[in-house]
Design a protein around this motif. Structure first.
Motif, PDB file in Angstrom:
ATOM      1  N   LYS A  49      23.925  25.613 -16.628  1.00 43.68           N
ATOM      2  CA  LYS A  49      23.634  24.700 -17.749  1.00 43.68           C
ATOM      3  C   LYS A  49      22.735  23.550 -17.292  1.00 43.68           C
ATOM      4  O   LYS A  49      21.846  23.121 -18.014  1.00 43.68           O
ATOM      5  CB  LYS A  49      24.949  24.159 -18.316  1.00 43.68           C
ATOM      6  N   THR A  50      22.990  23.079 -16.080  1.00 44.00           N
ATOM      7  CA  THR A  50      22.135  22.006 -15.537  1.00 44.00           C
ATOM      8  C   THR A  50      20.691  22.476 -15.420  1.00 44.00           C
ATOM      9  O   THR A  50      19.747  21.749 -15.777  1.00 44.00           O
ATOM     10  CB  THR A  50      22.658  21.563 -14.162  1.00 44.00           C
ATOM     11  N   LEU A  51      20.527  23.716 -14.929  1.00 39.53           N
ATOM     12  CA  LEU A  51      19.175  24.267 -14.806  1.00 39.53           C
ATOM     13  C   LEU A  51      18.512  24.410 -16.173  1.00 39.53           C
ATOM     14  O   LEU A  51      17.303  24.171 -16.311  1.00 39.53           O
ATOM     15  CB  LEU A  51      19.230  25.622 -14.104  1.00 39.53           C
ATOM     16  N   GLU A  52      19.281  24.803 -17.169  1.00 41.73           N
ATOM     17  CA  GLU A  52      18.723  24.925 -18.515  1.00 41.73           C
ATOM     18  C   GLU A  52      18.229  23.580 -19.029  1.00 41.73           C
ATOM     19  O   GLU A  52      17.145  23.475 -19.624  1.00 41.73           O
ATOM     20  CB  GLU A  52      19.774  25.512 -19.470  1.00 41.73           C
ATOM     21  N   HIS A  53      19.035  22.529 -18.791  1.00 42.97           N
ATOM     22  CA  HIS A  53      18.630  21.185 -19.217  1.00 42.97           C
ATOM     23  C   HIS A  53      17.346  20.752 -18.496  1.00 42.97           C
ATOM     24  O   HIS A  53      16.415  20.218 -19.112  1.00 42.97           O
ATOM     25  CB  HIS A  53      19.761  20.188 -18.930  1.00 42.97           C
ATOM     26  N   GLU A  54      17.336  21.004 -17.193  1.00 42.36           N
ATOM     27  CA  GLU A  54      16.157  20.627 -16.417  1.00 42.36           C
ATOM     28  C   GLU A  54      14.932  21.405 -16.875  1.00 42.36           C
ATOM     29  O   GLU A  54      13.832  20.856 -16.963  1.00 42.36           O
ATOM     30  CB  GLU A  54      16.414  20.857 -14.926  1.00 42.36           C
ATOM     31  N   ASN A  55      15.117  22.684 -17.166  1.00 37.42           N
ATOM     32  CA  ASN A  55      14.010  23.514 -17.618  1.00 37.42           C
ATOM     33  C   ASN A  55      13.462  23.018 -18.946  1.00 37.42           C
ATOM     34  O   ASN A  55      12.238  22.948 -19.147  1.00 37.42           O
ATOM     35  CB  ASN A  55      14.478  24.972 -17.725  1.00 37.42           C
ATOM     36  N   ARG A  56      14.370  22.662 -19.866  1.00 41.76           N
ATOM     37  CA  ARG A  56      13.910  22.126 -21.152  1.00 41.76           C
ATOM     38  C   ARG A  56      13.146  20.813 -20.964  1.00 41.76           C
ATOM     39  O   ARG A  56      12.146  20.550 -21.637  1.00 41.76           O
ATOM     40  CB  ARG A  56      15.097  21.928 -22.101  1.00 41.76           C
ATOM     41  N   GLY A  57      13.650  19.979 -20.005  1.00 34.68           N
ATOM     42  CA  GLY A  57      12.956  18.716 -19.735  1.00 34.68           C
ATOM     43  C   GLY A  57      11.555  18.942 -19.184  1.00 34.68           C
ATOM     44  O   GLY A  57      10.597  18.272 -19.576  1.00 34.68           O
ATOM     45  N   LEU A  58      11.446  19.920 -18.251  1.00 31.98           N
ATOM     46  CA  LEU A  58      10.141  20.238 -17.689  1.00 31.98           C
ATOM     47  C   LEU A  58       9.209  20.820 -18.746  1.00 31.98           C
ATOM     48  O   LEU A  58       8.004  20.519 -18.761  1.00 31.98           O
ATOM     49  CB  LEU A  58      10.297  21.218 -16.525  1.00 31.98           C
ATOM     50  N   GLU A  59       9.747  21.664 -19.599  1.00 33.04           N
ATOM     51  CA  GLU A  59       8.922  22.236 -20.673  1.00 33.04           C
ATOM     52  C   GLU A  59       8.417  21.141 -21.608  1.00 33.04           C
ATOM     53  O   GLU A  59       7.242  21.156 -22.018  1.00 33.04           O
ATOM     54  CB  GLU A  59       9.722  23.278 -21.455  1.00 33.04           C
ATOM     55  N   ALA A  60       9.286  20.189 -21.924  1.00 33.52           N
ATOM     56  CA  ALA A  60       8.877  19.080 -22.800  1.00 33.52           C
ATOM     57  C   ALA A  60       7.810  18.229 -22.121  1.00 33.52           C
ATOM     58  O   ALA A  60       6.833  17.807 -22.751  1.00 33.52           O
ATOM     59  CB  ALA A  60      10.093  18.223 -23.162  1.00 33.52           C
ATOM     60  N   LEU A  61       8.015  17.968 -20.810  1.00 32.99           N
ATOM     61  CA  LEU A  61       7.018  17.179 -20.064  1.00 32.99           C
ATOM     62  C   LEU A  61       5.679  17.915 -20.027  1.00 32.99           C
ATOM     63  O   LEU A  61       4.619  17.298 -20.204  1.00 32.99           O
ATOM     64  CB  LEU A  61       7.526  16.932 -18.645  1.00 32.99           C
ATOM     65  N   THR A  62       5.737  19.231 -19.809  1.00 30.30           N
ATOM     66  CA  THR A  62       4.504  20.027 -19.769  1.00 30.30           C
ATOM     67  C   THR A  62       3.783  19.976 -21.108  1.00 30.30           C
ATOM     68  O   THR A  62       2.555  19.840 -21.160  1.00 30.30           O
ATOM     69  CB  THR A  62       4.825  21.479 -19.393  1.00 30.30           C
ATOM     70  N   ARG A  63       4.551  20.066 -22.202  1.00 32.35           N
ATOM     71  CA  ARG A  63       3.925  19.989 -23.530  1.00 32.35           C
ATOM     72  C   ARG A  63       3.247  18.647 -23.744  1.00 32.35           C
ATOM     73  O   ARG A  63       2.124  18.569 -24.258  1.00 32.35           O
ATOM     74  CB  ARG A  63       4.972  20.247 -24.622  1.00 32.35           C
ATOM     75  N   ARG A  64       3.942  17.573 -23.326  1.00 35.47           N
ATOM     76  CA  ARG A  64       3.350  16.230 -23.491  1.00 35.47           C
ATOM     77  C   ARG A  64       2.075  16.082 -22.648  1.00 35.47           C
ATOM     78  O   ARG A  64       1.071  15.534 -23.104  1.00 35.47           O
ATOM     79  CB  ARG A  64       4.365  15.150 -23.102  1.00 35.47           C
ATOM     80  N   GLN A  65       2.136  16.582 -21.412  1.00 39.50           N
ATOM     81  CA  GLN A  65       0.965  16.485 -20.538  1.00 39.50           C
ATOM     82  C   GLN A  65      -0.201  17.328 -21.071  1.00 39.50           C
ATOM     83  O   GLN A  65      -1.357  16.907 -21.004  1.00 39.50           O
ATOM     84  CB  GLN A  65       1.326  16.908 -19.117  1.00 39.50           C
ATOM     85  N   ASN A  66       0.131  18.501 -21.603  1.00 38.92           N
ATOM     86  CA  ASN A  66      -0.916  19.342 -22.180  1.00 38.92           C
ATOM     87  C   ASN A  66      -1.559  18.671 -23.388  1.00 38.92           C
ATOM     88  O   ASN A  66      -2.780  18.741 -23.586  1.00 38.92           O
ATOM     89  CB  ASN A  66      -0.346  20.709 -22.573  1.00 38.92           C
ATOM     90  N   GLU A  67      -0.715  18.028 -24.216  1.00 36.20           N
ATOM     91  CA  GLU A  67      -1.252  17.304 -25.370  1.00 36.20           C
ATOM     92  C   GLU A  67      -2.159  16.165 -24.918  1.00 36.20           C
ATOM     93  O   GLU A  67      -3.241  15.942 -25.475  1.00 36.20           O
ATOM     94  CB  GLU A  67      -0.106  16.765 -26.232  1.00 36.20           C
ATOM     95  N   ALA A  68      -1.692  15.431 -23.889  1.00 40.46           N
ATOM     96  CA  ALA A  68      -2.499  14.323 -23.370  1.00 40.46           C
ATOM     97  C   ALA A  68      -3.808  14.834 -22.782  1.00 40.46           C
ATOM     98  O   ALA A  68      -4.867  14.225 -22.965  1.00 40.46           O
ATOM     99  CB  ALA A  68      -1.707  13.552 -22.307  1.00 40.46           C
ATOM    100  N   LEU A  69      -3.743  15.980 -22.082  1.00 39.73           N
ATOM    101  CA  LEU A  69      -4.936  16.554 -21.486  1.00 39.73           C
ATOM    102  C   LEU A  69      -5.922  17.006 -22.557  1.00 39.73           C
ATOM    103  O   LEU A  69      -7.135  16.790 -22.427  1.00 39.73           O
ATOM    104  CB  LEU A  69      -4.556  17.735 -20.586  1.00 39.73           C
ATOM    105  N   ARG A  70      -5.394  17.645 -23.613  1.00 33.94           N
ATOM    106  CA  ARG A  70      -6.281  18.052 -24.709  1.00 33.94           C
ATOM    107  C   ARG A  70      -6.937  16.844 -25.360  1.00 33.94           C
ATOM    108  O   ARG A  70      -8.130  16.866 -25.680  1.00 33.94           O
ATOM    109  CB  ARG A  70      -5.476  18.854 -25.743  1.00 33.94           C
ATOM    110  N   SER A  71      -6.147  15.787 -25.530  1.00 33.05           N
ATOM    111  CA  SER A  71      -6.702  14.565 -26.115  1.00 33.05           C
ATOM    112  C   SER A  71      -7.771  13.961 -25.213  1.00 33.05           C
ATOM    113  O   SER A  71      -8.823  13.510 -25.675  1.00 33.05           O
ATOM    114  CB  SER A  71      -5.580  13.553 -26.362  1.00 33.05           C
TER     115      SER A  71
END
Length: 268
Positions: A49-71
């Motif tokens: 469960k801890t890994l799942e939480h961490e994975n979701r956090g990393l996925e969210a961070l990646t999405r934010r960084q990708n959005e920032a990069l596209r911008s």
């Protein structure tokens, strides 16, 4: 969002499978259980469960960084263009400022040259004529750019060491040959050099001014240099200076023709 474990003594396999499917179980453990195994299963469930939480956090961070990069990419070209324009504008301003500094510097040199001639009114225009003739000789001799610039400044200011001399000393020196000129007068080339040395751009000109009253035969001043030991710029100014003085009637008290002036320089 909880991790579900099923601990049961129910023997009906269909009921167990139904419970697993409906409850989305992580693990199924039958009674009686082993305590060590139960602890291990719980520990593994928490780690997963801890890994799942961490994975979701990393996925969210990646999405934010990708959005920032596209911008960033969307505006990068515009920002590069704007920055390039700013740099070009700054470079233009620096070029203009540098041009103004050079112009003001040259104007100051010419002002100093005019002030020098105020000390000897009968030599009006002498520095400008010497400068013009020296530049022509420098061009004929294919002097490098820096040497030509040093020659130009030195020619305009070659008599700067005379500023501050008394009229009596100037008249005495004007009526005497170089070898007979008072020592106080003959030091004017050293004073000229010293006056210009604080200005880095005039160091080359200062060295020329120091030596422009040397003679090719070694009987000049202040260092008694001879031949090629005399800087080329100093030799050029010496010729131009003596030629102009001969043309305006000093020290022979009469103006010499061009040929006569050249002959006098060769003999000297």
């Amino acid at each position: 969002d909880a991790v579900r474990l099923l601990l049961t003594g129910h023997a009906d396999i269909e009921a167990t499978i139904g419970a697993i499917n409906r409850g989305e179980l992580h693990r199924y453990i039958s009674k009686p259980w082993d305590e060590s195994e139960l602890r291990l299963v719980v520990k593994q469930a928490i780690e997963r469960k801890t890994l799942e939480h961490e994975n979701r956090g990393l996925e969210a961070l990646t999405r934010r960084q990708n959005e920032a990069l596209r911008s960033l990419n969307a505006t990068l070209e515009q920002r590069v263009t704007e920055r390039t324009e700013q740099l070009a504008e700054a470079a233009g301003a620096l070029t203009l400022a540098n041009s103004r500094l050079k112009s003001n510097f040259l104007t100051s040199i010419k002002v100093f040259s005019n002030l020098i001639e105020l000390r000897e009114s009968d030599l009006s225009g002498h520095s400008r004529r010497v400068t013009d003739l020296a530049r022509k000789m420098g061009t004929q001799l294919s002097l490098p750019a820096q040497a030509s610039q040093d020659l130009f400044f030195a020619a305009l200011l070659h008599d700067i060491g005379k500023i501050g001399m008394s009229d009596v000393l100037l008249r005495t020196a004007a009526n005497a040959k170089d070898a007979d000129a008072p020592l106080a007068f003959r030091r004017y080339t050293l004073r000229g050099e010293q006056a210009l040395m604080p200005l880095e751009n005039l160091h080359g000109a200062a060295r020329i001014i120091r030596s422009h009253r040397e003679r090719f035969d070694g009987r000049g001043y202040p260092d008694g240099l001879a031949g090629d030991a005399i800087p080329i710029g100093a030799r050029i100014i010496a010729v131009a200076k003596d030629f102009d003085i001969s043309q305006i009637g000093k020290p022979a008290k009469q103006s010499l023709s061009l040929d006569a002036a050249c002959e006098r320089i060769v003999q000297g």
